[in-house]
Scaffold this motif. Sequence first.
Motif, PDB file in Angstrom:
ATOM      1  N   ILE A  29      21.514 -15.074  -8.597  1.00 57.80           N
ATOM      2  CA  ILE A  29      22.581 -14.551  -7.612  1.00 57.80           C
ATOM      3  C   ILE A  29      23.831 -13.792  -8.604  1.00 57.80           C
ATOM      4  CG2 ILE A  29      23.914 -14.659  -5.652  1.00 57.80           C
ATOM      5  CD1 ILE A  29      20.979 -14.663  -5.185  1.00 57.80           C
ATOM      6  N   ASP A  30      24.256 -14.789  -9.389  1.00 55.22           N
ATOM      7  CA  ASP A  30      25.448 -14.322 -10.327  1.00 55.22           C
ATOM      8  C   ASP A  30      25.001 -13.278 -11.079  1.00 55.22           C
ATOM      9  OD1 ASP A  30      27.056 -16.243  -8.995  1.00 55.22           O
ATOM     10  OD2 ASP A  30      26.725 -17.892 -10.733  1.00 55.22           O
ATOM     11  N   SER A  31      24.157 -13.225 -11.821  1.00 52.25           N
ATOM     12  CA  SER A  31      23.400 -12.199 -12.758  1.00 52.25           C
ATOM     13  C   SER A  31      23.337 -10.697 -11.932  1.00 52.25           C
ATOM     14  CB  SER A  31      22.200 -12.512 -13.319  1.00 52.25           C
ATOM     15  OG  SER A  31      21.150 -12.600 -12.453  1.00 52.25           O
ATOM     16  N   ILE A  32      22.988 -11.154 -10.443  1.00 52.16           N
ATOM     17  CA  ILE A  32      22.951  -9.836  -9.885  1.00 52.16           C
ATOM     18  C   ILE A  32      24.360  -9.100  -9.596  1.00 52.16           C
ATOM     19  CG2 ILE A  32      22.222  -8.882  -7.536  1.00 52.16           C
ATOM     20  CD1 ILE A  32      19.878 -10.899  -7.454  1.00 52.16           C
ATOM     21  N   ILE A  33      25.249  -9.907  -9.341  1.00 51.35           N
ATOM     22  CA  ILE A  33      26.553  -9.613  -9.049  1.00 51.35           C
ATOM     23  C   ILE A  33      27.212  -8.847 -10.341  1.00 51.35           C
ATOM     24  CG2 ILE A  33      28.923 -10.194  -8.504  1.00 51.35           C
ATOM     25  CD1 ILE A  33      27.458 -12.269  -6.490  1.00 51.35           C
ATOM     26  N   GLU A  34      27.019  -9.647 -11.502  1.00 53.15           N
ATOM     27  CA  GLU A  34      27.528  -9.112 -12.989  1.00 53.15           C
ATOM     28  C   GLU A  34      26.988  -7.816 -13.154  1.00 53.15           C
ATOM     29  OE1 GLU A  34      26.537 -12.479 -15.395  1.00 53.15           O
ATOM     30  OE2 GLU A  34      28.021 -13.768 -14.444  1.00 53.15           O
ATOM     31  N   LEU A  35      25.515  -7.776 -13.033  1.00 55.76           N
ATOM     32  CA  LEU A  35      24.848  -6.447 -13.156  1.00 55.76           C
ATOM     33  C   LEU A  35      25.385  -5.113 -12.461  1.00 55.76           C
ATOM     34  CD1 LEU A  35      21.197  -7.554 -13.956  1.00 55.76           C
ATOM     35  CD2 LEU A  35      22.607  -6.437 -15.442  1.00 55.76           C
ATOM     36  N   ASP A  36      25.644  -5.671 -11.020  1.00 52.24           N
ATOM     37  CA  ASP A  36      26.057  -4.550 -10.219  1.00 52.24           C
ATOM     38  C   ASP A  36      27.484  -4.225 -10.689  1.00 52.24           C
ATOM     39  OD1 ASP A  36      25.970  -2.945  -7.974  1.00 52.24           O
ATOM     40  OD2 ASP A  36      27.282  -4.227  -6.835  1.00 52.24           O
ATOM     41  N   ASP A  37      28.284  -5.108 -11.131  1.00 53.28           N
ATOM     42  CA  ASP A  37      29.794  -4.875 -11.849  1.00 53.28           C
ATOM     43  C   ASP A  37      29.454  -3.866 -12.953  1.00 53.28           C
ATOM     44  OD1 ASP A  37      31.035  -6.439  -9.913  1.00 53.28           O
ATOM     45  OD2 ASP A  37      31.080  -8.231 -11.450  1.00 53.28           O
ATOM     46  N   GLU A  99      17.155  -3.201 -14.874  1.00 56.49           N
ATOM     47  CA  GLU A  99      17.329  -4.808 -14.569  1.00 56.49           C
ATOM     48  C   GLU A  99      17.678  -5.304 -13.352  1.00 56.49           C
ATOM     49  OE1 GLU A  99      19.383  -7.988 -17.655  1.00 56.49           O
ATOM     50  OE2 GLU A  99      19.757  -5.978 -17.972  1.00 56.49           O
ATOM     51  N   LEU A 100      18.594  -4.630 -12.770  1.00 48.61           N
ATOM     52  CA  LEU A 100      19.164  -5.129 -11.476  1.00 48.61           C
ATOM     53  C   LEU A 100      17.889  -5.047 -10.559  1.00 48.61           C
ATOM     54  CD1 LEU A 100      21.465  -5.733  -9.743  1.00 48.61           C
ATOM     55  CD2 LEU A 100      22.032  -3.216  -9.376  1.00 48.61           C
TER      56      LEU A 100
END
Length: 423
Positions: A29-37, A99-100
């Motif tokens: 979940i954290d990586s999804i938010i980071e990729l969206d950033d 990747e997202l």
Amino acid sequence: MLQVSYIREHKDYVLERLAVKNFTDVALIDSIIELDDERKRIQNESDAIASEANASAKMIGDLMRQGKKEEAEEIKSKSSGYKEQVRELTDRLSEVEKELLSKIVLVPNLPHVSVPLGKTPDDNEVVLTHGEIPVFDTQAIPHWELLTKYDIVDLELGVKVTGAGFPVYKGKGARLQRALINFFLDQAGEQGYQELEVPIMVNEDSAFATGQLPDKEGQMYHVTNDDLYLIPTAEVPVTNLYRDVIVKQEQFPIQHCAYTPCFRREAGSYGAHVRGLNRLHQFDKVELVQLVQPEKSYEVIEEMSSYIQGLLQKLELPYRVLRLCGGDMSFTSALTYDMEVYSAAQERWLEVSSVSNFETYQSNRLKVRYKNDEGKMTLAHTLNGSALALPRIVASILENNQTANGIRIPKVLVPYTGFEVIN
């Protein structure tokens, strides 16, 4: 799949609900938010450079018209790298978006608040039980023996022609099968469902849109030369009819039914629970699919459940309804009811239908939208239910209605079969 914006804005709630499905991968979940950033940062940078390029082009044009060629060339020289920068950022944006997507499809749908906690089928909640369990003077004969006794389904011929899990229906067995299909389709039509006949193979985009890929790839038969998949349920082609479609509010509720053969590689090969018709690689099923406004979907799932129960009542089969726990739900479902009929000879409950609300999980992949009353583009909710899957229905009819003089056919089916007894 879930919407990234929803995950970002409701991260704690998302994790809380996912825990009900025993999903605890906080890092994902954290990586999804980071990729969206990262996606937003790249997009903003690309937009800023494109804006500067447009401004420079306008300035160059103005200077050239004013005869200030030297100044124009100077600006042109300074802005010469804009195009390459935008191209590099566009390539990077595409990589980040891929990747997202690869990560967000690993996140299951959020279970509804009514979904009970649990990890196995033993933790499912029994909502109701209906009908009387049949009692016999002697030990009831299991359906796989009845199939042979009355020569109505030949499992060995299926093995010869194809392999285990591909039965051959014969005589009154074939007519019973056809009777059930026609009965289910007629009943659905009376309920307002439009009947469709759809392809039994779908492409990768269709399998992805309804959530079979990448979650159930190993359970599907893949026609490799053509990169097509044999359908596990009519839900896949029927729901995909609305992929990339903007529907009108007045079309709701969209109700379809379809009969298809279904194909699943998951069937086991050992033990009584997979004997006979209990679990097959190829089986017939009539499927219900609905697309509705979000505020109506939980009312609709109850209506679909009641309708399917009505079919079981007309077939005179004892049944129960389960609300599946988080650990026994499908990856894509927000709420699922299972209907199980009682098998007199096997002395256990057999699942014959699942009805599920996917909320926007499928429609986000499908991009099936409508304009709500405020004119805002909104994702529809999708639902589906088996009404019904035939193999275990046939098994239960055979086992529960066996007599010394043959198998009694439920009264509602006699106009379809043309006979009252299998003997």
